[in-house]
Design a protein around this motif. Structure first.
Motif, PDB file in Angstrom:
ATOM      1  N   PRO A 182       9.669   8.277   2.267  1.00 23.80           N
ATOM      2  CA  PRO A 182       9.608   9.149   1.082  1.00 23.80           C
ATOM      3  C   PRO A 182       9.309   8.411  -0.216  1.00 23.80           C
ATOM      4  CG  PRO A 182      11.872   8.883   1.853  1.00 23.80           C
ATOM      5  CD  PRO A 182      10.989   8.322   2.917  1.00 23.80           C
ATOM      6  N   PHE A 183       9.631   7.118  -0.271  1.00 19.96           N
ATOM      7  CA  PHE A 183       9.414   6.374  -1.508  1.00 19.96           C
ATOM      8  C   PHE A 183       7.947   6.012  -1.724  1.00 19.96           C
ATOM      9  CE2 PHE A 183      13.859   5.805  -0.487  1.00 19.96           C
ATOM     10  CZ  PHE A 183      14.452   6.140  -1.693  1.00 19.96           C
ATOM     11  N   ASP A 184       7.112   6.260  -0.716  1.00 20.27           N
ATOM     12  CA  ASP A 184       5.677   6.036  -0.900  1.00 20.27           C
ATOM     13  C   ASP A 184       5.094   6.972  -1.949  1.00 20.27           C
ATOM     14  OD1 ASP A 184       5.685   4.000   0.905  1.00 20.27           O
ATOM     15  OD2 ASP A 184       4.739   5.130   2.533  1.00 20.27           O
ATOM     16  N   VAL A 185       5.854   8.006  -2.314  1.00 24.10           N
ATOM     17  CA  VAL A 185       5.387   8.900  -3.373  1.00 24.10           C
ATOM     18  C   VAL A 185       5.209   8.135  -4.685  1.00 24.10           C
ATOM     19  CG1 VAL A 185       7.657   9.630  -4.218  1.00 24.10           C
ATOM     20  CG2 VAL A 185       5.731  11.200  -4.374  1.00 24.10           C
ATOM     21  N   LEU A 186       5.893   7.004  -4.819  1.00 23.14           N
ATOM     22  CA  LEU A 186       5.751   6.196  -6.033  1.00 23.14           C
ATOM     23  C   LEU A 186       4.320   5.697  -6.209  1.00 23.14           C
ATOM     24  CD1 LEU A 186       9.024   4.071  -5.768  1.00 23.14           C
ATOM     25  CD2 LEU A 186       8.579   5.962  -7.352  1.00 23.14           C
ATOM     26  N   LEU A 187       3.600   5.551  -5.108  1.00 21.24           N
ATOM     27  CA  LEU A 187       2.237   5.026  -5.179  1.00 21.24           C
ATOM     28  C   LEU A 187       1.231   6.076  -5.623  1.00 21.24           C
ATOM     29  CD1 LEU A 187       2.275   2.907  -1.891  1.00 21.24           C
ATOM     30  CD2 LEU A 187       2.627   2.108  -4.246  1.00 21.24           C
ATOM     31  N   GLU A 188       1.618   7.355  -5.565  1.00 18.46           N
ATOM     32  CA  GLU A 188       0.679   8.405  -5.956  1.00 18.46           C
ATOM     33  C   GLU A 188       1.147   9.227  -7.154  1.00 18.46           C
ATOM     34  OE1 GLU A 188       1.411  12.091  -3.036  1.00 18.46           O
ATOM     35  OE2 GLU A 188       0.971  10.229  -1.960  1.00 18.46           O
ATOM     36  N   ALA A 189       2.427   9.156  -7.486  1.00 20.80           N
ATOM     37  CA  ALA A 189       2.919   9.885  -8.656  1.00 20.80           C
ATOM     38  C   ALA A 189       2.325   9.275  -9.920  1.00 20.80           C
ATOM     39  CB  ALA A 189       4.440   9.831  -8.710  1.00 20.80           C
ATOM     40  N   ASP A 190       2.144  10.101 -10.946  1.00 20.59           N
ATOM     41  CA  ASP A 190       1.573   9.583 -12.188  1.00 20.59           C
ATOM     42  C   ASP A 190       2.532   8.637 -12.903  1.00 20.59           C
ATOM     43  OD1 ASP A 190       3.281  11.699 -12.632  1.00 20.59           O
ATOM     44  OD2 ASP A 190       2.162  12.516 -14.321  1.00 20.59           O
ATOM     45  N   VAL A 191       3.840   8.780 -12.643  1.00 17.80           N
ATOM     46  CA  VAL A 191       4.840   7.855 -13.176  1.00 17.80           C
ATOM     47  C   VAL A 191       5.703   7.379 -12.012  1.00 17.80           C
ATOM     48  CG1 VAL A 191       6.829   7.558 -14.698  1.00 17.80           C
ATOM     49  CG2 VAL A 191       4.895   8.968 -15.439  1.00 17.80           C
ATOM     50  N   ALA A 192       5.701   6.079 -11.757  1.00 16.75           N
ATOM     51  CA  ALA A 192       6.481   5.508 -10.654  1.00 16.75           C
ATOM     52  C   ALA A 192       7.848   5.102 -11.189  1.00 16.75           C
ATOM     53  CB  ALA A 192       5.756   4.309 -10.054  1.00 16.75           C
ATOM     54  N   SER A 193       8.809   6.015 -11.097  1.00 10.34           N
ATOM     55  CA  SER A 193      10.131   5.731 -11.655  1.00 10.34           C
ATOM     56  C   SER A 193      11.216   6.132 -10.667  1.00 10.34           C
ATOM     57  CB  SER A 193      10.325   6.469 -12.987  1.00 10.34           C
ATOM     58  OG  SER A 193      10.212   7.872 -12.812  1.00 10.34           O
ATOM     59  N   VAL A 194      12.253   5.288 -10.588  1.00 11.80           N
ATOM     60  CA  VAL A 194      13.373   5.507  -9.671  1.00 11.80           C
ATOM     61  C   VAL A 194      14.671   5.257 -10.418  1.00 11.80           C
ATOM     62  CG1 VAL A 194      14.458   4.851  -7.484  1.00 11.80           C
ATOM     63  CG2 VAL A 194      11.978   4.622  -7.755  1.00 11.80           C
ATOM     64  N   VAL A 195      15.666   6.124 -10.197  1.00 14.79           N
ATOM     65  CA  VAL A 195      17.014   5.856 -10.688  1.00 14.79           C
ATOM     66  C   VAL A 195      17.928   5.773  -9.473  1.00 14.79           C
ATOM     67  CG1 VAL A 195      17.491   8.330 -11.072  1.00 14.79           C
ATOM     68  CG2 VAL A 195      18.878   6.587 -12.219  1.00 14.79           C
ATOM     69  N   ASP A 196      18.724   4.712  -9.416  1.00 11.94           N
ATOM     70  CA  ASP A 196      19.633   4.453  -8.297  1.00 11.94           C
ATOM     71  C   ASP A 196      21.062   4.617  -8.788  1.00 11.94           C
ATOM     72  OD1 ASP A 196      20.841   3.646  -5.975  1.00 11.94           O
ATOM     73  OD2 ASP A 196      20.282   1.530  -6.159  1.00 11.94           O
ATOM     74  N   CYS A 197      21.691   5.728  -8.413  1.00 14.50           N
ATOM     75  CA  CYS A 197      23.050   6.041  -8.862  1.00 14.50           C
ATOM     76  C   CYS A 197      24.052   5.501  -7.838  1.00 14.50           C
ATOM     77  CB  CYS A 197      23.235   7.548  -8.996  1.00 14.50           C
ATOM     78  SG  CYS A 197      21.909   8.393  -9.880  1.00 14.50           S
ATOM     79  N   GLY A 198      24.953   4.649  -8.283  1.00 12.43           N
ATOM     80  CA  GLY A 198      25.864   3.998  -7.351  1.00 12.43           C
ATOM     81  C   GLY A 198      25.147   2.840  -6.690  1.00 12.43           C
ATOM     82  N   ALA A 199      24.639   1.918  -7.524  1.00 15.34           N
ATOM     83  CA  ALA A 199      23.701   0.894  -7.056  1.00 15.34           C
ATOM     84  C   ALA A 199      24.338  -0.184  -6.192  1.00 15.34           C
ATOM     85  CB  ALA A 199      23.020   0.240  -8.264  1.00 15.34           C
ATOM     86  N   GLY A 200      25.671  -0.290  -6.202  1.00 20.10           N
ATOM     87  CA  GLY A 200      26.330  -1.272  -5.349  1.00 20.10           C
ATOM     88  C   GLY A 200      25.871  -2.690  -5.628  1.00 20.10           C
ATOM     89  N   ASP A 201      25.487  -3.418  -4.566  1.00 23.48           N
ATOM     90  CA  ASP A 201      25.108  -4.828  -4.745  1.00 23.48           C
ATOM     91  C   ASP A 201      23.625  -5.009  -5.045  1.00 23.48           C
ATOM     92  OD1 ASP A 201      23.908  -4.283  -2.350  1.00 23.48           O
ATOM     93  OD2 ASP A 201      24.963  -5.815  -1.198  1.00 23.48           O
ATOM     94  N   LEU A 202      22.917  -3.911  -5.319  1.00 26.41           N
ATOM     95  CA  LEU A 202      21.514  -3.932  -5.743  1.00 26.41           C
ATOM     96  C   LEU A 202      20.536  -4.325  -4.637  1.00 26.41           C
ATOM     97  CD1 LEU A 202      21.843  -5.442  -9.338  1.00 26.41           C
ATOM     98  CD2 LEU A 202      21.226  -3.101  -8.747  1.00 26.41           C
ATOM     99  N   THR A 203      20.958  -4.274  -3.377  1.00 27.90           N
ATOM    100  CA  THR A 203      20.015  -4.579  -2.300  1.00 27.90           C
ATOM    101  C   THR A 203      18.908  -3.530  -2.237  1.00 27.90           C
ATOM    102  OG1 THR A 203      21.507  -3.453  -0.746  1.00 27.90           O
ATOM    103  CG2 THR A 203      21.648  -5.851  -0.871  1.00 27.90           C
TER     104      THR A 203
END
Length: 239
Positions: free
Chosen positions: A131-152
């Motif tokens: 599903p994250f491949d949508v970042l390659l086609e969206a006009d803005v490639a942005s992600v927010v990670d809520c509860g990021a933990g150890d950032l892996t």
């Protein structure tokens, strides 16, 4: 009863770390204390303090200091009491408090927002095995990670998508936040890995816009909705 000195020292440490963990937001927070915005900022800050998980004595002292604003412009920033509580001049104290409590985050973080409607994003996500491949086609490639933990997860997103986006002359926007602060002595199983955090912050690519916020109230659902609405993909995991 005034707050205990140990409580004040811990509060001041958290204020310092709020700035150290996000220098970009600190620089942008100047607009929150501009004459045209100061009165509204103090009002919003008062509401944020009232609903915060700060130490009860600190919370009560701040509410007394902030009080109802009786002036406009920068005169709305209280001069008495803030210095004693924070160890900072009043304007800096307000800016640090805004970072710590997430006041004005929308204005500070204002950036590009995808023009894709929610149903378009959902359709694009369903059309990919990843599903994250949508970042390659969206006009803005942005992600927010809520509860990021150890950032892996954040690290994997950068490793997989930064290169293709950069080669296409595009930018990857990645915002991670968690209830814990990486400077505090919690287990690394539930805390942002310090080395990983520094590597993400120091990544030399101008195509990466990374931000990490600790000490976020993970139960503040209204703030979540406001923050997440700006991103193409929002990931909410165990916090």
């Amino acid at each position: 009863m005034p707050p205990d000195q140990r409580v004040i020292a811990d509060f001041r440490r958290r204020l310092r770390e709020a700035v150290e963990n996000n220098r970009e937001a600190w620089a942008a927070s100047r607009r929150l204390v501009a004459p045209s915005a100061a009165a509204e900022t103090v009002q919003r800050l008062q509401a944020a303090v009232a609903g915060s998980s700060l130490d009860p004595d600190i919370r009560q002292a701040l509410l007394q200091v902030l009080g109802p604003a009786h002036h406009d412009g920068q005169q709305a920033i209280p001069q008495e009491g803030l210095r004693e509580l924070t160890g900072l001049n009043p304007t800096k104290a307000v800016r640090n408090l805004c970072l710590l409590l997430g006041v004005g985050a929308g204005a500070v973080e204002a950036g590009p927002v995808s023009s894709m409607a929610q149903d378009q994003v959902e359709a694009a996500v369903r059309s990919h095995d990843n599903p994250f491949d949508v970042l390659l086609e969206a006009d803005v490639a942005s992600v927010v990670d809520c509860g990021a933990g150890d950032l892996t997860f954040a690290e994997k997103v950068v490793e997989q998508y930064l290169g293709p986006l950069e080669r296409g002359g595009r930018v990857l926007i990645l915002h991670a936040f968690d209830r814990l602060n990486p400077q505090e002595p919690f287990s690394t199983f539930v805390q942002a890995d310090r080395d990983r955090l520094q590597q993400l912050r120091r990544r030399s690519s101008p195509a990466l816009r990374f931000r990490y916020d600790g000490n976020r109230d993970m139960l503040d659902l209204a703030s979540w909705r406001q923050a997440c609405a700006r991103y193409t993909i929002a990931v909410c995991r165990g916090a």
